[in-house]
Scaffold this motif. Structure first.
Motif, PDB file in Angstrom:
ATOM      1  N   ASN A   5      19.984 -40.128  22.470  1.00 53.05           N
ATOM      2  CA  ASN A   5      18.548 -39.880  22.582  1.00 53.05           C
ATOM      3  C   ASN A   5      17.954 -39.456  21.240  1.00 53.05           C
ATOM      4  O   ASN A   5      16.870 -39.899  20.859  1.00 53.05           O
ATOM      5  CB  ASN A   5      18.275 -38.793  23.624  1.00 53.05           C
ATOM      6  CG  ASN A   5      18.580 -39.244  25.038  1.00 53.05           C
ATOM      7  OD1 ASN A   5      18.679 -40.429  25.311  1.00 53.05           O
ATOM      8  ND2 ASN A   5      18.739 -38.293  25.936  1.00 53.05           N
ATOM      9  N   SER A  43      17.638 -32.138  24.735  1.00 55.09           N
ATOM     10  CA  SER A  43      17.991 -32.488  26.105  1.00 55.09           C
ATOM     11  C   SER A  43      18.824 -33.758  26.174  1.00 55.09           C
ATOM     12  O   SER A  43      18.713 -34.640  25.332  1.00 55.09           O
ATOM     13  CB  SER A  43      16.711 -32.678  26.937  1.00 55.09           C
ATOM     14  OG  SER A  43      17.030 -33.038  28.268  1.00 55.09           O
ATOM     15  N   SER A  80      13.022 -32.746  25.101  1.00 57.00           N
ATOM     16  CA  SER A  80      13.617 -34.039  24.770  1.00 57.00           C
ATOM     17  C   SER A  80      13.500 -34.345  23.281  1.00 57.00           C
ATOM     18  O   SER A  80      12.727 -33.727  22.547  1.00 57.00           O
ATOM     19  CB  SER A  80      12.925 -35.157  25.564  1.00 57.00           C
ATOM     20  OG  SER A  80      11.608 -35.364  25.072  1.00 57.00           O
TER      21      SER A  80
END
Length: 263
Positions: free
Chosen positions: A126, A77, A90
């Motif tokens: 991320n 994500s 995520s």
């Protein structure tokens, strides 16, 4: 440009395949091949990228393999942590589930799911911040190649991520060059063309980071056992991102064997 010895990577991207029973059988067959004649980890790293539903099951099934075969997520994500993002996974959730690698920037994600450079930067940031290793995909379309824009396109994709990768994080990136016109088409860039682009990618990376000299650069685009030996012989091709052939355990094994024996 020749490079220091780099342990090659062979990673199977299963895409939206196969059904659960077939996936388990595929892993079992791969484990048996490795049990019968192991490929040393020092000669070739191996990984498979199943669908998100199967990540933890495949990881568990590979746990007792005769050697490490990494489990790779096909995507991550652009949103970090946890929260109200229906359908998303995520980087932190992947890391918490024991998944240490992720594909980012595959051409199918760029084309079909509108993964723009800005979105890809968020995904890479991320992933790296969650201590995942990223396999970052780059490549040109047939039109871009025919217009003489192949190198410019690919180098721009490399430059796109430079703003979000910290100096020490480049060691956690693997680059996969996948000419879009050769994905799933049966067409393959000639070893000479592939090597030329890989050398250009390494040159570009080396201008951005010292890690560029030792970063693994994989080739993706209808890699099969029949062409793996020639590709593996190229000095700047440090492995393969394998599509359709990775859904056959023997074919995938033979590709890994080709890189292990050549490097």
């Amino acid at each position: 440009m020749s490079v220091p010895a780099i342990t090659p990577w062979v990673v199977g991207n299963w895409k939206m395949n196969p059904m659960q029973a077939s996936a388990k059988q595929l892993v079992q067959e791969l484990k048996q091949l490795l049990q019968n004649q192991n490929i040393e980890e020092s000669d070739c790293h191996m990984g498979v990228a199943p669908i998100a539903l199967a990540l933890t099951d495949i990881r568990a099934q590979l746990h007792d393999s005769s050697r490490t075969v990494y489990t790779v997520a096909q995507d991550v994500s652009r949103f970090a942590g946890t929260g109200a993002y229906t359908g998303e996974i995520s980087a932190e959730l992947l890391q918490d589930s024991g998944i240490g690698f992720v594909l980012v920037g595959h051409s199918e994600r760029r084309e079909y799911f509108a993964d723009t450079p800005a979105i890809l930067n968020e995904k890479i940031k991320n992933a790296l911040n969650a201590n995942l290793k990223v396999i970052y995909c780059v490549g040109e379309s047939l039109e871009q190649r025919e217009n003489g824009q192949a190198e410019l396109t690919v180098l721009q994709q490399i430059c796109d991520i430079a703003a979000v990768v910290q100096a020490e994080q480049w060691n956690n990136i693997i680059v996969a060059y996948e000419p879009i016109w050769a994905i799933g088409t049966g067409k393959t860039a000639s070893p000479e063309d592939a090597q030329a682009m890989h050398a250009k990618i390494r040159e570009g990376l080396s201008q951005i980071t010292p890690a560029g000299k030792t970063m693994a650069i994989l080739y993706g685009g209808s890699v099969k056992p029949e062409n793996a030996v020639e590709l593996a012989a190229c000095p700047d091709i440090n492995g393969a991102l394998v599509g359709g052939a990775s859904l056959n355990a023997e074919s995938f094994y033979k590709i890994a064997q080709a890189f292990a024996n050549t490097k």
